[in-house]
Enzyme design. Structure first.
Site, mmCIF file in Angstrom:
data_model
loop_
_atom_site.group_PDB
_atom_site.id
_atom_site.type_symbol
_atom_site.label_atom_id
_atom_site.label_comp_id
_atom_site.label_asym_id
_atom_site.label_seq_id
_atom_site.Cartn_x
_atom_site.Cartn_y
_atom_site.Cartn_z
ATOM 1 N N ARG A 1 -8.595 -0.599 4.670
ATOM 2 C CA ARG A 1 -7.761 0.423 3.829
ATOM 3 C C ARG A 1 -6.472 -0.189 3.458
ATOM 4 N NH1 ARG A 1 -7.688 5.967 6.740
ATOM 5 N NH2 ARG A 1 -6.371 6.425 5.096
ATOM 6 N N CYS B 1 -5.103 13.086 13.086
ATOM 7 C CA CYS B 1 -4.888 11.936 12.702
ATOM 8 C C CYS B 1 -5.049 10.932 14.166
ATOM 9 C CB CYS B 1 -3.435 11.761 11.915
ATOM 10 S SG CYS B 1 -3.040 10.069 11.726
ATOM 11 N N ARG C 1 1.169 14.554 13.474
ATOM 12 C CA ARG C 1 1.561 14.468 12.017
ATOM 13 C C ARG C 1 1.490 15.744 11.361
ATOM 14 N NH1 ARG C 1 -0.728 9.196 9.554
ATOM 15 N NH2 ARG C 1 1.148 9.256 8.221
ATOM 16 N N PRO C 2 2.435 16.650 11.476
ATOM 17 C CA PRO C 2 2.700 17.915 11.106
ATOM 18 C C PRO C 2 3.078 17.618 9.379
ATOM 19 C CG PRO C 2 4.206 17.809 12.486
ATOM 20 C CD PRO C 2 3.566 16.560 12.708
ATOM 21 N N VAL C 3 3.037 18.902 8.504
ATOM 22 C CA VAL C 3 3.501 18.688 7.169
ATOM 23 C C VAL C 3 4.760 19.761 7.083
ATOM 24 C CG1 VAL C 3 1.664 17.651 6.283
ATOM 25 C CG2 VAL C 3 1.728 20.295 6.320
ATOM 26 N N ASP C 4 5.225 20.558 8.153
ATOM 27 C CA ASP C 4 6.097 21.416 7.965
ATOM 28 C C ASP C 4 7.501 21.040 7.095
ATOM 29 O OD1 ASP C 4 6.549 19.624 10.144
ATOM 30 O OD2 ASP C 4 8.070 20.927 11.004
ATOM 31 N N LEU C 5 7.801 19.842 7.349
ATOM 32 C CA LEU C 5 9.018 19.353 6.426
ATOM 33 C C LEU C 5 8.740 19.199 5.137
ATOM 34 C CD1 LEU C 5 10.399 16.824 9.412
ATOM 35 C CD2 LEU C 5 11.146 19.194 8.866
ATOM 36 N N LYS D 1 0.798 -1.140 -0.267
ATOM 37 C CA LYS D 1 0.033 -0.045 0.030
ATOM 38 C C LYS D 1 0.870 1.060 0.010
ATOM 39 C CE LYS D 1 -1.620 1.551 4.126
ATOM 40 N NZ LYS D 1 -1.643 2.866 4.283
ATOM 41 N N ASN D 2 2.145 1.273 0.896
ATOM 42 C CA ASN D 2 2.781 2.507 0.927
ATOM 43 C C ASN D 2 3.686 2.743 -0.304
ATOM 44 O OD1 ASN D 2 1.262 2.964 3.197
ATOM 45 N ND2 ASN D 2 2.718 2.568 4.744
ATOM 46 N N ARG E 1 -4.532 10.662 4.541
ATOM 47 C CA ARG E 1 -3.529 11.795 4.441
ATOM 48 C C ARG E 1 -2.357 11.845 3.153
ATOM 49 N NH1 ARG E 1 -2.519 13.960 9.285
ATOM 50 N NH2 ARG E 1 -0.354 14.507 8.659
ATOM 51 N N ASP F 1 5.076 0.695 11.778
ATOM 52 C CA ASP F 1 3.841 0.105 11.167
ATOM 53 C C ASP F 1 3.568 -1.444 11.874
ATOM 54 O OD1 ASP F 1 3.212 2.360 10.042
ATOM 55 O OD2 ASP F 1 3.598 1.881 8.102
HETATM 56 C C1 EPZ Z 1 4.471 7.128 6.279
HETATM 57 O O1 EPZ Z 1 3.761 8.188 6.905
HETATM 58 C C2 EPZ Z 1 3.490 5.927 6.231
HETATM 59 N N1 EPZ Z 1 2.341 6.273 5.446
HETATM 60 C C3 EPZ Z 1 3.157 5.511 7.435
HETATM 61 O O2 EPZ Z 1 2.193 4.381 7.431
HETATM 62 C C4 EPZ Z 1 4.373 4.989 8.394
HETATM 63 O O3 EPZ Z 1 3.663 4.920 9.493
HETATM 64 C C5 EPZ Z 1 5.414 6.147 8.366
HETATM 65 O O4 EPZ Z 1 5.591 6.657 6.957
HETATM 66 C C6 EPZ Z 1 6.440 6.021 9.127
HETATM 67 O O5 EPZ Z 1 7.281 4.834 8.685
HETATM 68 C C7 EPZ Z 1 2.454 6.062 4.006
HETATM 69 O O6 EPZ Z 1 3.456 5.709 3.304
HETATM 70 C C8 EPZ Z 1 1.312 6.369 3.244
HETATM 71 P P1 EPZ Z 1 6.592 10.432 8.175
HETATM 72 P P2 EPZ Z 1 4.481 9.666 6.671
HETATM 73 O O7 EPZ Z 1 6.684 11.621 7.528
HETATM 74 O O8 EPZ Z 1 4.915 9.753 5.325
HETATM 75 C C9 EPZ Z 1 7.203 13.575 11.389
HETATM 76 C C10 EPZ Z 1 0.307 2.919 7.947
HETATM 77 O O9 EPZ Z 1 -0.107 2.623 8.773
HETATM 78 N N2 EPZ Z 1 6.822 14.837 10.459
HETATM 79 O O10 EPZ Z 1 7.734 9.415 8.013
HETATM 80 O O11 EPZ Z 1 3.108 10.491 6.922
HETATM 81 C C11 EPZ Z 1 5.940 12.798 12.003
HETATM 82 O O12 EPZ Z 1 5.040 13.520 12.585
HETATM 83 C C12 EPZ Z 1 0.957 4.443 7.981
HETATM 84 O O13 EPZ Z 1 0.454 2.455 6.770
HETATM 85 C C13 EPZ Z 1 7.155 16.063 10.915
HETATM 86 O O14 EPZ Z 1 7.363 16.278 12.392
HETATM 87 O O15 EPZ Z 1 5.421 9.594 8.012
HETATM 88 C C14 EPZ Z 1 6.532 11.407 12.488
HETATM 89 O O16 EPZ Z 1 6.876 11.593 13.989
HETATM 90 C C15 EPZ Z 1 0.748 5.183 9.055
HETATM 91 N N3 EPZ Z 1 6.953 16.955 10.143
HETATM 92 C C16 EPZ Z 1 7.709 11.376 11.674
HETATM 93 O O17 EPZ Z 1 8.029 12.813 11.381
HETATM 94 C C17 EPZ Z 1 6.685 16.525 8.897
HETATM 95 O O18 EPZ Z 1 6.465 17.658 7.977
HETATM 96 C C18 EPZ Z 1 7.864 10.479 10.533
HETATM 97 O O19 EPZ Z 1 6.803 10.736 9.902
HETATM 98 C C19 EPZ Z 1 6.519 15.435 8.508
HETATM 99 C C20 EPZ Z 1 6.657 14.340 9.258
#
Ligand code: EPZ
Length: 431
Positions: free
Chosen positions: A408, A126, A131-135, A22-23, A102, A316
């Site tokens: 999902r 969520c 789960r911010p998107v700042d980065l 999926k991911n 998301r 995960d």
């Molecule tokens: C992906 O989410 C996966 N989703 C998640 O799978 C998975 O848990 C996660 O990566 C970690 O491996 C998909 O691929 C669709 P991140 P993503 O950005 O990309 C912080 C599942 O069950 N962060 O790697 O959204 C964030 O809050 C799902 O299939 C910021 O601070 O995760 C987290 O603590 C759930 N600012 C960490 O980074 C940002 O702008 C890692 O998140 C972005 C992220």
């Protein structure tokens, strides 16, 4: 609303085919926005999230066609879907769609890179953390996009196109790395992504973009270099197997005992989880068909794990491992370092008789001899499946509610488990 009823106590024996990830499928589908030519994806899993993303892409003008079944095809083969984003008709991704999934926020990168503008709703809350998107926004700003937040929407513009840059993530982010990769691929000049996520799904996206004509090196490591190109062309790409699905079934077998071949699983994609599983007393071995998981009547040894970005133990699989540890012969500590609120399954596991105490980011699991079936419900995909794993070993019936979470991300879950001897069925309420 559908629910799943499990009668625990059966060992699992047989073969479970592993679906496409999926991911990986989601960002690959989003990459179809990056070219006016066609992108064909093979081994796409049949999942609610895939159907939802198709709807979201349709909104931008992406056409799709799913190959029909040919004689002899089994459902085990994933779908082949042809995407065509010849004409992007709308660069707006509305709240009612993005808030449901998301990952659809990631359309921001291809839209701004190809169209020079995008208006994408912020995803909102969520169940597993803030789960911010700042980065993600930082990466696009580095690449020259102007970003404003207006009425809950990210409004991004880059009228003269994006330009190559150095992007340094101070925290490893999968979505941030996907975003940077897609945007840098169509920027003017060279980019380097530092502290990039090394997850196999990032490498899969890079492989697909490369097949589309992007110039990328280092994907799968923490430093990715991208030489921007002016346009991408069509390609055909097969989605990699789902390491989380494979790890989930491996933990189910460890829980019930038995002997299962996870067909098509790639052990190299989940080594850390397999190492932890081996410490519990479960045999795992790579074969030419996939991954064989075996446990005889011996007990489950307690094992501590701490989640980390790839190649560490995946967040995960944290809930599923906790499900397994509820029946270990001792005390284990499970530390979650990626998401601050990913312990919503703890209270539900407790309803089955598990003994779990939370101390900050660590769950202390005291194994019990017996779990007892109960009605439970879950708040996210991986939490739901941890309840299924626990239910497979619990005495009596466990009913898992809100299984739309499972749909999902797990393709034909009940069918795959029933084929290995589990007593599990979906109950649909009329109306
Ligand atoms: C992906 O989410 C996966 N989703 C998640 O799978 C998975 O848990 C996660 O990566 C970690 O491996 C998909 O691929 C669709 P991140 P993503 O950005 O990309 C912080 C599942 O069950 N962060 O790697 O959204 C964030 O809050 C799902 O299939 C910021 O601070 O995760 C987290 O603590 C759930 N600012 C960490 O980074 C940002 O702008 C890692 O998140 C972005 C992220």
């Amino acid at each position: 609303m559908d629910r799943i009823r499990i009668t625990g106590g059966q060992t699992l024996k047989g073969v479970i085919p592993i679906s496409g990830a999926k991911n990986a499928a989601l960002p690959l589908m989003i990459a179809s926005l990056m070219t006016s030519e066609g992108l064909t994806l093979e081994n796409v899993p049949r999942l609610a999230d895939v159907r939802m993303l198709i709807r979201i892409l349709e909104n931008h003008g992406v056409d799709h066609a799913i190959d029909g079944k040919r004689p002899g095809d089994s459902l085990n083969a994933g779908q082949t879907i042809h995407f065509s984003a010849k004409n992007i008709v709308d660069t707006l991704a509305p709240y009612d769609l993005v808030s449901r999934m998301r990952a659809s926020f990631w359309v921001l990168a291809p839209l701004i890179a190809r169209m020079g503008e995008a208006r994408v709703s912020l995803p909102g809350g969520c169940a597993i953390g803030t789960r911010p998107v700042d980065l993600l926004l930082m990466a696009l700003e580095k690449l020259g996009a102007n970003i404003d937040i207006e009425a809950g929407y990210v409004v991004a513009t880059a009228p003269k196109g994006l330009r190559g840059a150095e992007i340094h993530f101070d925290k490893v982010t999968v979505g941030g790395t996907h975003t940077a990769l897609m945007a840098a691929a169509l920027a003017h000049g060279d980019s380097v992504i530092l502290n990039a996520a090394c997850e196999p799904e990032v490498a899969d996206l890079a492989a697909c973009l490369t097949a589309m004509g992007a110039k990328i090196s280092g994907a799968g490591t923490s430093t990715i270099e991208v030489q921007g190109v002016t346009s991408l062309h069509g390609a055909r790409h097969s989605v990699l197997p789902d390491r989380i699905e494979a790890g989930t079934y491996a933990m189910a077998v460890a829980m019930t005992g038995g002997d299962v071949m996870l067909e098509g699983a790639r052990p190299d994609l989940l080594q850390a989880a397999l190492d932890s599983l081996a410490l519990t007393g479960t045999s795992v071995s790579a074969t030419s068909e996939g991954l064989r998981v075996y446990r005889n009547g011996g007990g489950i040894a307690p094992v501590d794990v701490c989640t980390a970005p790839f190649p560490g133990f995946p967040t995960d699989l944290q809930a599923q491992f906790m499900g397994l540890m509820t029946r270990s012969a001792g005390v284990s500590r499970i530390t979650e370092t990626i998401f601050e609120n990913r312990f919503m399954h703890v209270q539900e596991l407790a309803r089955l008789g598990a003994h779990i105490r939370l101390e900050g980011d660590t769950a202390i699991v005291e194994g019990v001899k017996r779990l007892k079936g109960a009605p439970v419900m879950a708040t996210d995909l991986r939490a739901s499946v941890s309840l299924v794993i626990a239910g497979l070993a619990a005495e009596g019936d466990t009913t898992v509610h809100r299984i739309y979470h499972l749909d999902r991300g797990f393709e034909r879950l009940e069918e795959k488990l029933v084929a290995c001897g589990a007593q599990i069925e979906r109950i649909s309420d009329p109306g």
